[in-house]
Design a protein around this motif. Structure first.
Motif, short mmCIF file in Angstrom:
data_model
loop_
_atom_site.label_atom_id
_atom_site.label_comp_id
_atom_site.label_asym_id
_atom_site.label_seq_id
_atom_site.Cartn_x
_atom_site.Cartn_y
_atom_site.Cartn_z
N VAL A 1 -39.49 3.33 4.90
CA VAL A 1 -39.61 4.26 4.15
C VAL A 1 -39.40 5.52 4.60
O VAL A 1 -40.24 5.77 5.79
N LYS A 2 -38.54 6.34 3.98
CA LYS A 2 -38.43 7.84 4.59
C LYS A 2 -39.00 8.58 3.21
O LYS A 2 -38.56 8.56 2.34
N THR A 3 -39.88 9.50 3.95
CA THR A 3 -40.45 10.55 2.71
C THR A 3 -41.05 11.65 3.44
O THR A 3 -41.40 11.64 4.71
N ALA A 4 -40.76 12.92 3.00
CA ALA A 4 -41.19 14.15 3.46
C ALA A 4 -42.43 14.26 3.50
O ALA A 4 -43.05 14.88 4.38
N ASN A 5 -43.29 13.78 2.65
CA ASN A 5 -44.54 13.90 2.49
C ASN A 5 -45.39 12.43 2.13
O ASN A 5 -44.74 11.73 1.41
N LEU B 1 -35.45 4.46 0.77
CA LEU B 1 -35.73 3.13 0.99
C LEU B 1 -34.71 2.39 1.86
O LEU B 1 -33.61 2.14 1.24
N THR B 2 -34.44 2.16 3.06
CA THR B 2 -33.46 1.89 3.82
C THR B 2 -33.62 0.09 4.06
O THR B 2 -34.76 -0.30 4.45
N GLU B 3 -32.63 -0.51 3.73
CA GLU B 3 -32.82 -2.13 3.98
C GLU B 3 -31.70 -2.31 5.04
O GLU B 3 -30.27 -1.90 4.96
N ASP B 4 -32.14 -2.96 6.16
CA ASP B 4 -31.26 -3.26 7.33
C ASP B 4 -31.28 -4.81 7.33
O ASP B 4 -32.38 -5.55 7.58
N THR B 5 -30.04 -5.63 7.26
CA THR B 5 -30.14 -6.94 7.08
C THR B 5 -28.46 -7.33 7.10
O THR B 5 -27.75 -6.67 6.74
N GLY C 1 -46.93 -2.83 9.00
CA GLY C 1 -47.96 -2.72 10.18
C GLY C 1 -48.37 -3.90 11.07
O GLY C 1 -47.65 -4.62 11.51
N ASN C 2 -49.93 -3.92 10.80
CA ASN C 2 -50.64 -5.12 11.41
C ASN C 2 -50.72 -6.20 10.78
O ASN C 2 -51.39 -7.35 11.01
N SER C 3 -50.46 -5.94 9.50
CA SER C 3 -50.73 -7.25 8.39
C SER C 3 -49.47 -8.03 8.12
O SER C 3 -48.23 -7.47 7.95
N SER C 4 -49.79 -9.36 7.64
CA SER C 4 -48.64 -10.26 7.44
C SER C 4 -49.19 -11.13 6.46
O SER C 4 -50.41 -11.84 6.67
N VAL C 5 -48.73 -11.59 5.48
CA VAL C 5 -48.94 -12.38 4.43
C VAL C 5 -47.94 -13.50 4.14
O VAL C 5 -46.68 -13.31 4.26
N SER C 6 -48.52 -14.80 3.79
CA SER C 6 -47.77 -15.79 3.54
C SER C 6 -47.09 -15.39 2.07
O SER C 6 -48.17 -15.15 1.21
N ALA C 7 -45.80 -15.61 1.65
CA ALA C 7 -45.46 -15.12 0.17
C ALA C 7 -45.02 -16.36 -0.40
O ALA C 7 -44.50 -17.23 0.26
N ASP C 8 -45.29 -16.67 -1.70
CA ASP C 8 -44.90 -17.72 -2.65
C ASP C 8 -43.62 -17.48 -2.97
O ASP C 8 -42.92 -16.53 -3.68
N ALA C 9 -42.69 -18.62 -2.87
CA ALA C 9 -41.28 -18.66 -3.22
C ALA C 9 -41.31 -18.29 -4.69
O ALA C 9 -42.16 -18.93 -5.44
N GLY C 10 -40.28 -17.53 -5.05
CA GLY C 10 -40.24 -17.24 -6.63
C GLY C 10 -41.05 -16.45 -7.04
O GLY C 10 -41.18 -16.39 -8.64
N GLN D 1 -46.27 6.57 4.47
CA GLN D 1 -45.82 7.82 5.73
C GLN D 1 -44.50 7.47 6.12
O GLN D 1 -43.78 6.42 5.86
N ASN D 2 -43.91 8.62 6.07
CA ASN D 2 -42.43 8.67 6.88
C ASN D 2 -42.35 7.70 7.96
O ASN D 2 -43.07 7.62 9.02
N GLY D 3 -41.39 6.75 7.74
CA GLY D 3 -41.14 5.70 9.08
C GLY D 3 -41.70 4.24 8.66
O GLY D 3 -41.42 3.47 9.70
N ASP D 4 -42.82 4.23 7.64
CA ASP D 4 -43.30 2.91 7.69
C ASP D 4 -42.36 1.95 7.33
O ASP D 4 -41.34 2.20 6.68
N GLN D 5 -42.68 0.84 7.85
CA GLN D 5 -41.62 -0.45 7.63
C GLN D 5 -42.39 -1.62 7.17
O GLN D 5 -43.49 -1.82 7.16
N VAL D 6 -41.56 -2.44 6.58
CA VAL D 6 -42.12 -3.87 6.00
C VAL D 6 -40.85 -4.68 6.33
O VAL D 6 -39.57 -4.25 6.38
N THR D 7 -41.24 -5.88 6.89
CA THR D 7 -40.09 -6.92 7.21
C THR D 7 -40.52 -7.97 6.44
O THR D 7 -41.64 -8.80 6.30
#
Length: 687
Positions: free
Chosen positions: A462-466, A446-450, A488-497, A507-513
Motif C-alpha cells: 500500500v502506498k499512501t501520502a497520509n 496498491l501494488t501487486e508483485d507476483t 506485519g507480524n500477523s499471519s492467519v490461515s485463510a479459508d479456500a473460496g 501507512q505508506n509501505g505497509d505490506q500484505v503477503t
C-alpha cells in the motif's frame, strides 16, 4: 465438474471468523465483501463490487507483455488489415456506409480499453475517430449507429449497437466526454418506443439482450435518470427466456457465454433472488451437458449438439472472451469468488492457447484435446463445415478476429475492484498497480508483485501520502487449501473460496503477503468415459506434444473461409497463417495411483526473459508422470483428433514417463486423459 448455487447472505457480508484483532487492525474471514451501502443506485439491487475506471489498474509482468503483444498484433493493427474496418464507406462513420456492422464495435471495445490502459496516444487517436463517428452521426429520433432491420422490415437490428454501447462506456470512463451520457439516454428512450412485437427479435439480438440491459444499469448509475429503468424490464420480456428450468433457450456457444447471465442482470432491476439463481443454473446446465471438459469452457464448437460432448469438441474464441466478461460482471453483481475462480480458469488455461504467441493469428475453435490444428473442413466432427476452423489464421472468422481483443484488457480492468465500504478487493491475480480512492476519498496505490499463476506468492504493498483506514479484501482461490495471509507480524490461515478482510489504518509501505500452496488435484469427467484432468493450483496440465508448424498463405482458399476480407495493399507476409501438426506421440492414457497421476513431479525453470510464459519453450513449470499408449486411439476418418477411447480399448503393456505442461502453453494438447488401468472386459456392463 464444479457447480455453484447462489446463497443469499446478510447485507453486511457474512463474517465466519475474526482471526486477529490487535491495536487498530482487524482480520476476518468473510463469505462476501460488505454491503453496508447499495452497490448500485437505488432502487437497483446488488452490486457487491464495483469496477474501477479503465486505466486505474495498470498491468505489469506477463500481463503487460500480453497487452503489448496485443497492441502490436491483430487487435492493435486490425484497422490497417481488415476490410470491415476500412474507413471508406464504413457505416459507423457515414450514413451512406455499407460495411462494418458488428465488426467495428466488436473490435473497438477491446481496442479502446487497450488504448486507455496502455495510455498509447496513437491508439487513443485512432479510437477517437470511431467515437467521433458515432457521436456526430446520431439520428434525430435518438438512434445511434447504422440503421438496419432483422428478419422483417419493422424490426430494428439492435445487436451491433450493444457492443458499441460497451465501447462508449469505456470511452466515457477514460475521457468524460459530455456527449456520451445524453446520447445513450436518447438512444434508450428511442428503444422504449419500439413495439414489443418488433423489439429484440431476430437471430442474435433476441439472445443477447443482457448486453443492452447492462448498459442501462451502467448509465443509470451515472445519471440517476429513472425514466430509462423500465427498458430493463422490456429487454427481459422481449428477449428469449433465460429462466427455463434445466434447459436453455439456445445452444449456440457464444450466445450461452453472453446470455446465461441475463437473469442476474434483470435481478439488479427487480431484486428477485430467483433471477440470480437462474443465472447460476444456466451456467451449470451448459456444463452438465457439454462442459465435461477441463479449461472452464464447454464442448459446443459453434452450436452444441446432443451426444457431442467429447473433449475434442471446443469453444469459439468469441465464446471464450465473452465468458470471461460474463464472469467479471457476475463478480460484481454477486460478490461470489466462484466467478473469479472460473474467470481465471478460462483465462489461464484456454485463452492463451487460442492465439499464436505474437497475437497476429488465432484459432476459431480451441479444444481441450486437439492433436492437430490444420485448415481442413471438419464438418460433422465439429459443428462447422467450413475451412480453417482449427488453423491459426488472422482471418479464421470475421467475428473472432475482431472480438478477441476484449479478453485481456477486461481481465486487467477487473484485477482489483472497489467495495461498498470504501475498500478495495483483489479479485484476479497478476502483477499490477492500482490507483483508487478509498474511505474518506484518500487516494492510495496498491501494488501487486507476483508471477501468479506460476508461483505461490502474491505480495501487496500500500502506498499512501497520509495514513488512512479502509478495508482490504483478499480473495482466496477455491483450490488454495492451506493458504495464509500475512501482514506485519500477523499471519492467519485463510479459508479456500472466501475472502480475508483486513481493516486497519494503513501507512505508506505497509505490506500484505498471500501464500497459496499449489498442490496436485484431479478431476474425473464421469460423462466423458471417466477421463481425468490434472491441476496444479489454478493451472490444468496437458500432455507435452511436439508442435510442428507449417506456415501458410493467410488468403489460401484451401485453408481459409470466404469471409476473409483484406484491405487493399496489405502486406500479407506480415500476417501468416499456421497449421500445427503433432511431431510426437499423443495417444496416452494416464496411470493413476490413489487418485493422483503415478510419480507426478514438478520442475521449476527460470522465468522467461521475454516475460511470456505461455509457450512450450518459455513456460516456467514442467511436469512428469506415468502413462501407457492406447494404440487404437488416433485420428478419425476426416483426420481430426479421435474421440476418447472406451475402457475396452487395449492399453500398451509398457509404462512410459510422459511430460506435462500447463494447458495454456500448449497449442496442441491432450488435457482430458483416458485412465491407463481399466478392465478390458466386463461381461456385466456395456460401455
Amino acid at each position: 465438474m464444479q457447480t455453484r448455487k447462489f446463497f443469499a447472505l446478510v447485507a453486511i457480508g457474512l463474517a465466519t471468523a475474526v482471526t486477529v484483532q490487535a491495536q487498530d487492525s482487524e482480520i476476518a474471514i468473510v463469505e462476501r465483501p460488505a454491503m453496508t451501502a447499495n452497490g448500485y443506485r437505488a432502487p437497483l439491487h446488488g452490486g457487491y463490487l464495483k469496477k474501477l475506471a479503465v486505466g486505474q489498474v495498470q498491468p505489469k509482468g506477463w500481463l503487460l507483455e500480453i497487452l503489448t503483444r496485443q497492441k502490436n498484433g491483430l487487435n492493435g493493427l486490425l484497422g490497417t488489415v481488415s476490410d470491415w474496418l476500412d474507413k471508406r464507406n464504413n457505416q459507423w462513420l457515414s450514413d451512406q456506409g455499407n460495411h462494418g456492422w458488428e465488426e467495428v464495435p466488436y473490435w473497438l471495445r477491446g481496442y479502446s480499453s487497450l488504448a486507455y490502459i496502455l495510455n498509447d496516444e496513437q491508439m487513443k487517436q485512432e479510437a477517437q475517430v470511431w467515437f467521433e463517428g458515432v457521436l456526430t452521426h446520431l439520428k434525430s429520433n435518438g438512434e445511434l449507429g447504422p440503421s438496419g432491420t432483422d428478419g422483417d422490415p419493422q424490426t430494428p437490428d439492435l445487436w451491433a449497437k450493444m457492443p458499441m454501447l460497451w465501447a462508449l462506456q469505456t470511452y466515457y470512463e477514460a475521457t468524460g466526454d459530455e456527449r456520451v451520457l445524453p446520447a445513450m439516454t436518447r438512444y434508450f428512450k428511442w428503444e422504449m418506443t419500439i413495439p414489443d412485437d418488433h423489439f429484440l427479435k431476430g437471430l442474435w439480438q433476441s439472445k443477447r439482450g443482457s448486453d443492452n440491459e447492462w448498459s442501462v444499469v451502467w448509465l443509470y448509475n451515472q445519471t440517476g435518470d429513472e425514466s430509462i429503468l423500465p427498458l430493463i424490464a422490456k429487454l427481459h420480456r422481449c428477449g428469449v427466456d433465460w429462466t427455463m428450468k434445466n434447459d436453455l433457450p439456445n445452444w449456440h456457444g457464444v450466445n450461452v457465454a453472453q446470455g446465461f447471465r441475463e437473469p442476474a442482470t434483470y435481478y439488479i432491476y427487480n431484486g428477485d433472488e430467483q433471477m440470480l439463481q437462474a443465472a447460476y443454473d444456466n451456467h451449470n446446465t451448459m456444463r452438465q451437458r457439454y462442459g465435461q471438459v477441463p479449461g472452464g469452457m464447454y464442448g459446443a464448437d459453434e452450436n452444441a449438439r446432443q451426444g457431442y460432448i467429447d473433449p475434442r469438441q471446443g469453444a469459439e474464441t468469441c465464446a471464450v472472451v465473452e465468458q470471461m466478461a460474463s464472469d467479471e460482471m457476475m463478480m460484481g453483481i454477486t460478490g461470489d469468488p466462484f466467478w473469479a475462480d472460473h474467470c481465471e480458469n478460462v483465462a489461464f488455461n484456454t485463452l492463451p492457447a487460442a492465439l499464436m504467441p505474437d497475437m497476429r493469428s488465432l484459432r476459431y475453435i480451441t479444444s481441450p484435446n486437439m492433436a492437430v490444428s490444420d485448415g481442413k473442413n471438419y464438418g460433422g466432427s465439429i459443428d462447422n463445415g467450413l475451412l480453417g476452423m482449427l488453423s491459426m489464421s488472422p482471418f479464421s472468422s470475421r467475428c473472432c478476429q475482431h472480438n478477441h481483443g476484449m479478453g485481456w484488457p477486461y481481465f486487467t480492468e477487473h484485477l482489483v475492484m472497489a467495495t461498498n465500504d470504501g475498500g478495495l478487493c483483489t479479485m484476479l491475480y497478476s502483477a499490477s498497480e492500482t490507483t483508487a480512492q478509498v474511505a474518506d476519498g484518500t487516494t492510495v496505490t496498491l501494488t501487486e508483485d507476483t508471477n501468479y499463476p506460476f508461483e505461490e506468492e502474491v505480495r501487496l504493498t500500500v502506498k499512501t501520502a497520509n495514513a488512512v483506514r479502509f478495508p482490504l479484501y483478499i480473495r482466496i482461490p477455491a483450490w488454495a487449501e492451506g493458504a495464509t495471509v500475512s501482514t506485519g507480524n500477523s499471519s492467519v490461515s485463510a479459508d479456500a473460496g472466501k475472502y480475508v478482510k483486513i481493516t486497519r489504518t494503513w501507512q505508506n509501505g505497509d505490506q500484505v503477503t498471500l501464500k497459496v500452496p499449489m498442490t496436485f488435484t484431479t478431476q474425473t469427467w464421469v460423462q466423458n468415459k471417466a477421463s481425468v484432468s490434472v491441476n496444479y493450483g489454478p493451472l490444468t496440465l496437458s500432455l507435452l506434444i511436439g508442435e510442428q508448424y507449417k506456415q501458410r498463405d493467410p488468403s489460401d482458399p484451401d485453408i481459409v473461409q470466404g469471409d476473409s476480407h483484406w484491405q487493399a495493399g496489405v502486406n500479407k507476409a506480415l500476417w501468416p497463417a499456421y497449421e500445427i501438426f503433432s511431431a510426437t506421440p499423443w495417444n496416452y492414457a494416464l496411470k493413476m495411483v490413489d487418485g493422483l497421476p503415478k510419480d507426478i513431479t514438478v520442475s521449476h525453470k527460470a522465468w522467461p526473459e521475454d516475460n511470456y510464459p505461455f509457450t512450450l519453450e518459455s513456460v516456467p513449470l514442467t511436469f512428469t508422470a506415468k502413462g501407457r499408449k492406447i494404440p487404437t486411439w488416433g485420428f478419425d476418418q476426416k483426420g481430426m483428433t479421435g474421440t476418447l477411447p472406451t475402457r475396452f480399448a487395449p492399453r500398451a503393456e509398457e509404462e512410459e514417463t510422459i511430460q506435462l505442461v500447463p494447458m495454456g502453453a500448449a497449442r496442441l494438447r491432450i488435457s482430458a486423459f483416458p485412465q491407463a488401468d481399466v478392465p478390458t472386459k466386463d461381461p456385466d456392463c456395456e460401455d
